[in-house]
Design a protein around this motif. Structure first.
Motif, PDB file in Angstrom:
ATOM      1  N   VAL A   1      10.697  12.126   1.198  1.00  0.00           N
ATOM      2  CA  VAL A   1       9.488  12.517   0.465  1.00  0.00           C
ATOM      3  C   VAL A   1       8.279  12.133   1.306  1.00  0.00           C
ATOM      4  CG1 VAL A   1       8.140  12.214  -1.635  1.00  0.00           C
ATOM      5  CG2 VAL A   1      10.641  12.141  -1.744  1.00  0.00           C
ATOM      6  N   ARG A   2       7.329  13.043   1.428  1.00  0.00           N
ATOM      7  CA  ARG A   2       6.137  12.760   2.221  1.00  0.00           C
ATOM      8  C   ARG A   2       5.374  11.600   1.593  1.00  0.00           C
ATOM      9  NH1 ARG A   2       1.286  17.090   3.649  1.00  0.00           N
ATOM     10  NH2 ARG A   2       0.125  15.709   5.062  1.00  0.00           N
ATOM     11  N   SER A   3       5.317  10.482   2.312  1.00  0.00           N
ATOM     12  CA  SER A   3       4.717   9.282   1.740  1.00  0.00           C
ATOM     13  C   SER A   3       4.522   8.239   2.828  1.00  0.00           C
ATOM     14  CB  SER A   3       5.612   8.704   0.634  1.00  0.00           C
ATOM     15  OG  SER A   3       6.893   8.372   1.155  1.00  0.00           O
ATOM     16  N   SER A   4       3.832   7.169   2.466  1.00  0.00           N
ATOM     17  CA  SER A   4       3.636   6.026   3.351  1.00  0.00           C
ATOM     18  C   SER A   4       3.746   4.758   2.522  1.00  0.00           C
ATOM     19  CB  SER A   4       2.258   6.088   4.029  1.00  0.00           C
ATOM     20  OG  SER A   4       1.968   4.893   4.734  1.00  0.00           O
ATOM     21  N   VAL A   5       4.488   3.776   3.049  1.00  0.00           N
ATOM     22  CA  VAL A   5       4.678   2.497   2.357  1.00  0.00           C
ATOM     23  C   VAL A   5       4.441   1.378   3.380  1.00  0.00           C
ATOM     24  CG1 VAL A   5       6.285   1.001   1.118  1.00  0.00           C
ATOM     25  CG2 VAL A   5       6.380   3.489   0.780  1.00  0.00           C
ATOM     26  N   VAL A   6       3.467   0.502   3.111  1.00  0.00           N
ATOM     27  CA  VAL A   6       3.140  -0.572   4.046  1.00  0.00           C
ATOM     28  C   VAL A   6       2.964  -1.874   3.277  1.00  0.00           C
ATOM     29  CG1 VAL A   6       1.548  -1.404   5.808  1.00  0.00           C
ATOM     30  CG2 VAL A   6       1.966   1.052   5.587  1.00  0.00           C
ATOM     31  N   ASP A   7       3.676  -2.900   3.685  1.00  0.00           N
ATOM     32  CA  ASP A   7       3.519  -4.225   3.089  1.00  0.00           C
ATOM     33  C   ASP A   7       2.258  -4.874   3.670  1.00  0.00           C
ATOM     34  OD1 ASP A   7       3.730  -6.757   2.041  1.00  0.00           O
ATOM     35  OD2 ASP A   7       5.542  -7.306   3.143  1.00  0.00           O
ATOM     36  N   VAL A   8       1.255  -5.116   2.815  1.00  0.00           N
ATOM     37  CA  VAL A   8      -0.005  -5.709   3.265  1.00  0.00           C
ATOM     38  C   VAL A   8      -0.227  -7.085   2.640  1.00  0.00           C
ATOM     39  CG1 VAL A   8      -1.072  -3.468   3.710  1.00  0.00           C
ATOM     40  CG2 VAL A   8      -1.314  -4.501   1.440  1.00  0.00           C
TER      41      VAL A   8
ATOM     42  N   ALA B   1       0.851  -1.181   0.000  1.00  0.00           N
ATOM     43  CA  ALA B   1       0.000   0.000   0.000  1.00  0.00           C
ATOM     44  C   ALA B   1       0.893   1.239   0.000  1.00  0.00           C
ATOM     45  CB  ALA B   1      -0.911  -0.006   1.215  1.00  0.00           C
ATOM     46  N   LEU B   2       0.611   2.128  -0.936  1.00  0.00           N
ATOM     47  CA  LEU B   2       1.462   3.304  -1.152  1.00  0.00           C
ATOM     48  C   LEU B   2       0.596   4.552  -1.111  1.00  0.00           C
ATOM     49  CD1 LEU B   2       4.197   4.588  -2.082  1.00  0.00           C
ATOM     50  CD2 LEU B   2       3.464   4.098  -4.427  1.00  0.00           C
ATOM     51  N   ARG B   3       1.031   5.526  -0.328  1.00  0.00           N
ATOM     52  CA  ARG B   3       0.304   6.794  -0.267  1.00  0.00           C
ATOM     53  C   ARG B   3       1.283   7.942  -0.458  1.00  0.00           C
ATOM     54  NH1 ARG B   3      -5.102   6.308   3.202  1.00  0.00           N
ATOM     55  NH2 ARG B   3      -5.562   7.920   1.678  1.00  0.00           N
ATOM     56  N   GLY B   4       0.799   8.979  -1.127  1.00  0.00           N
ATOM     57  CA  GLY B   4       1.609  10.156  -1.390  1.00  0.00           C
ATOM     58  C   GLY B   4       0.801  11.162  -2.184  1.00  0.00           C
TER      59      GLY B   4
ATOM     60  N   GLY C   1      -7.328   5.662  -5.006  1.00  0.00           N
ATOM     61  CA  GLY C   1      -7.821   6.915  -4.463  1.00  0.00           C
ATOM     62  C   GLY C   1      -6.906   8.048  -4.898  1.00  0.00           C
ATOM     63  N   PRO C   2      -7.297   9.296  -4.643  1.00  0.00           N
ATOM     64  CA  PRO C   2      -6.482  10.443  -5.095  1.00  0.00           C
ATOM     65  C   PRO C   2      -5.053  10.423  -4.575  1.00  0.00           C
ATOM     66  CG  PRO C   2      -8.663  11.164  -4.407  1.00  0.00           C
ATOM     67  CD  PRO C   2      -8.545   9.720  -4.001  1.00  0.00           C
ATOM     68  N   ASP C   3      -4.831   9.791  -3.417  1.00  0.00           N
ATOM     69  CA  ASP C   3      -3.481   9.735  -2.851  1.00  0.00           C
ATOM     70  C   ASP C   3      -3.105   8.317  -2.441  1.00  0.00           C
ATOM     71  OD1 ASP C   3      -5.114   9.378  -0.671  1.00  0.00           O
ATOM     72  OD2 ASP C   3      -4.093  10.847   0.612  1.00  0.00           O
ATOM     73  N   GLU C   4      -3.748   7.316  -3.064  1.00  0.00           N
ATOM     74  CA  GLU C   4      -3.542   5.933  -2.628  1.00  0.00           C
ATOM     75  C   GLU C   4      -3.413   4.990  -3.815  1.00  0.00           C
ATOM     76  OE1 GLU C   4      -5.610   2.567   0.288  1.00  0.00           O
ATOM     77  OE2 GLU C   4      -6.694   4.411  -0.212  1.00  0.00           O
ATOM     78  N   TRP C   5      -2.407   4.118  -3.757  1.00  0.00           N
ATOM     79  CA  TRP C   5      -2.170   3.116  -4.795  1.00  0.00           C
ATOM     80  C   TRP C   5      -1.774   1.802  -4.122  1.00  0.00           C
ATOM     81  CZ3 TRP C   5      -0.550   8.068  -4.728  1.00  0.00           C
ATOM     82  CH2 TRP C   5      -0.913   8.899  -5.800  1.00  0.00           C
ATOM     83  N   TRP C   6      -1.883   0.732  -4.869  1.00  0.00           N
ATOM     84  CA  TRP C   6      -1.285  -0.542  -4.492  1.00  0.00           C
ATOM     85  C   TRP C   6      -0.285  -0.943  -5.551  1.00  0.00           C
ATOM     86  CZ3 TRP C   6      -5.442  -4.579  -2.522  1.00  0.00           C
ATOM     87  CH2 TRP C   6      -5.715  -4.288  -1.177  1.00  0.00           C
TER      88      TRP C   6
ATOM     89  N   ASP D   1       4.965   4.136 -14.562  1.00  0.00           N
ATOM     90  CA  ASP D   1       4.439   5.385 -14.014  1.00  0.00           C
ATOM     91  C   ASP D   1       3.217   5.086 -13.165  1.00  0.00           C
ATOM     92  OD1 ASP D   1       6.178   7.353 -15.210  1.00  0.00           O
ATOM     93  OD2 ASP D   1       5.216   6.895 -17.121  1.00  0.00           O
ATOM     94  N   LEU D   2       3.043   5.848 -12.091  1.00  0.00           N
ATOM     95  CA  LEU D   2       1.835   5.705 -11.298  1.00  0.00           C
ATOM     96  C   LEU D   2       0.623   6.153 -12.111  1.00  0.00           C
ATOM     97  CD1 LEU D   2       2.682   7.014  -7.707  1.00  0.00           C
ATOM     98  CD2 LEU D   2       1.885   4.737  -8.306  1.00  0.00           C
ATOM     99  N   PRO D   3      -0.453   5.373 -12.148  1.00  0.00           N
ATOM    100  CA  PRO D   3      -1.672   5.841 -12.806  1.00  0.00           C
ATOM    101  C   PRO D   3      -2.274   6.989 -12.001  1.00  0.00           C
ATOM    102  CG  PRO D   3      -2.081   3.776 -11.670  1.00  0.00           C
ATOM    103  CD  PRO D   3      -0.604   4.021 -11.581  1.00  0.00           C
ATOM    104  N   LEU D   4      -2.677   8.049 -12.679  1.00  0.00           N
ATOM    105  CA  LEU D   4      -3.164   9.242 -11.992  1.00  0.00           C
ATOM    106  C   LEU D   4      -4.637   9.506 -12.228  1.00  0.00           C
ATOM    107  CD1 LEU D   4      -0.129  11.638 -12.610  1.00  0.00           C
ATOM    108  CD2 LEU D   4      -0.581  10.172 -10.636  1.00  0.00           C
ATOM    109  N   GLU D   5      -5.305   8.625 -12.954  1.00  0.00           N
ATOM    110  CA  GLU D   5      -6.737   8.774 -13.186  1.00  0.00           C
ATOM    111  C   GLU D   5      -7.493   7.671 -12.461  1.00  0.00           C
ATOM    112  OE1 GLU D   5      -7.980   9.365 -17.213  1.00  0.00           O
ATOM    113  OE2 GLU D   5      -6.040  10.196 -17.781  1.00  0.00           O
TER     114      GLU D   5
END
Length: 214
Positions: free
Chosen positions: A114-121, A47-50, A88-93, A68-72
């Protein structure tokens, strides 16, 4: 102080191991069957947030992963080896064949400062693949979304419900033909894995269902 506990990988079991799916699995879908089902065990999920408007965040993720991260909304990028899902607008897997801890560590290193969150789920989820000409019909029995091809197609993902269980639903892209039969992956919480599998298999019986190796 003790030396800690080292995990034994040979004791690791998938969320559906107790159902004996491997022993039942056929190499391919049987002739006349409208649906095939498979467990895809031990998938890596991070789980990736930024901030999607932060160039440093986007650049660091691309450097670490490649696509590239999908942005749509609802889009994916990458391929079966490593796929990025917009949730979500600030959330990817980030979903890969295996190696959740390694993938998470790589992202954390790239995103330092870099302001972000990375969690292995990875271990909290199970992945079920359902494919075949009647697979969409099976899903529409328990999913409240309209999954018609004009609205939900290859390379798209969404969060929804399947038989009232929360899931992340991904339709796989097929690079060979626009007319290829549909195939989907459902990512569900580990505690719901058996329920969702059994529901899907029962819902698919009228079309003919083959359990295949994942």
């Amino acid at each position: 102080m003790g030396s800690g506990c080292v995990p034994n990988d040979f004791l690791r079991q998938s969320p559906l191991a107790h159902l004996g799916i491997e022993r039942r699995a056929a190499p391919t879908r049987a002739d006349g069957a409208g649906v095939s089902m498979a467990e895809l065990p031990f998938r890596a999920m991070v789980a990736l947030r930024g901030r999607s408007d932060d160039p440093r965040f986007l650049s660091a993720v691309k450097q670490a992963q490649g696509p590239d991260l999908p942005l749509e909304a609802g889009l994916t990028s990458g391929d079966e080896n490593l796929r990025l899902l917009w949730l979500g607008p600030d959330e990817w897997w980030a979903v890969a064949r295996d190696g959740g801890p390694e993938l998470a560590a790589k992202l954390k290193d790239a995103l330092q400062g870099v302001r972000s969150s990375v969690v292995d789920v990875s271990e909290a989820h199970a992945t079920i693949e359902i494919a075949g000409p009647r697979s969409r019909d099976v899903l529409m029995k328990g999913c409240p979304l309209d999954l018609h091809s004009r609205l939900f197609g290859p390379g798209q993902c969404t969060r929804s419900l399947i038989a009232k269980a929360e899931c992340t639903l991904l339709q796989l892209a097929d690079e060979q033909s626009a007319e290829a039969e549909p195939a989907y992956q459902l990512i569900v919480r580990r505690s719901f894995a058996e329920y969702v599998w059994c529901w899907l298999e029962d819902a698919a019986r009228e079309y003919g269902v083959t359990v295949v190796a994942g």
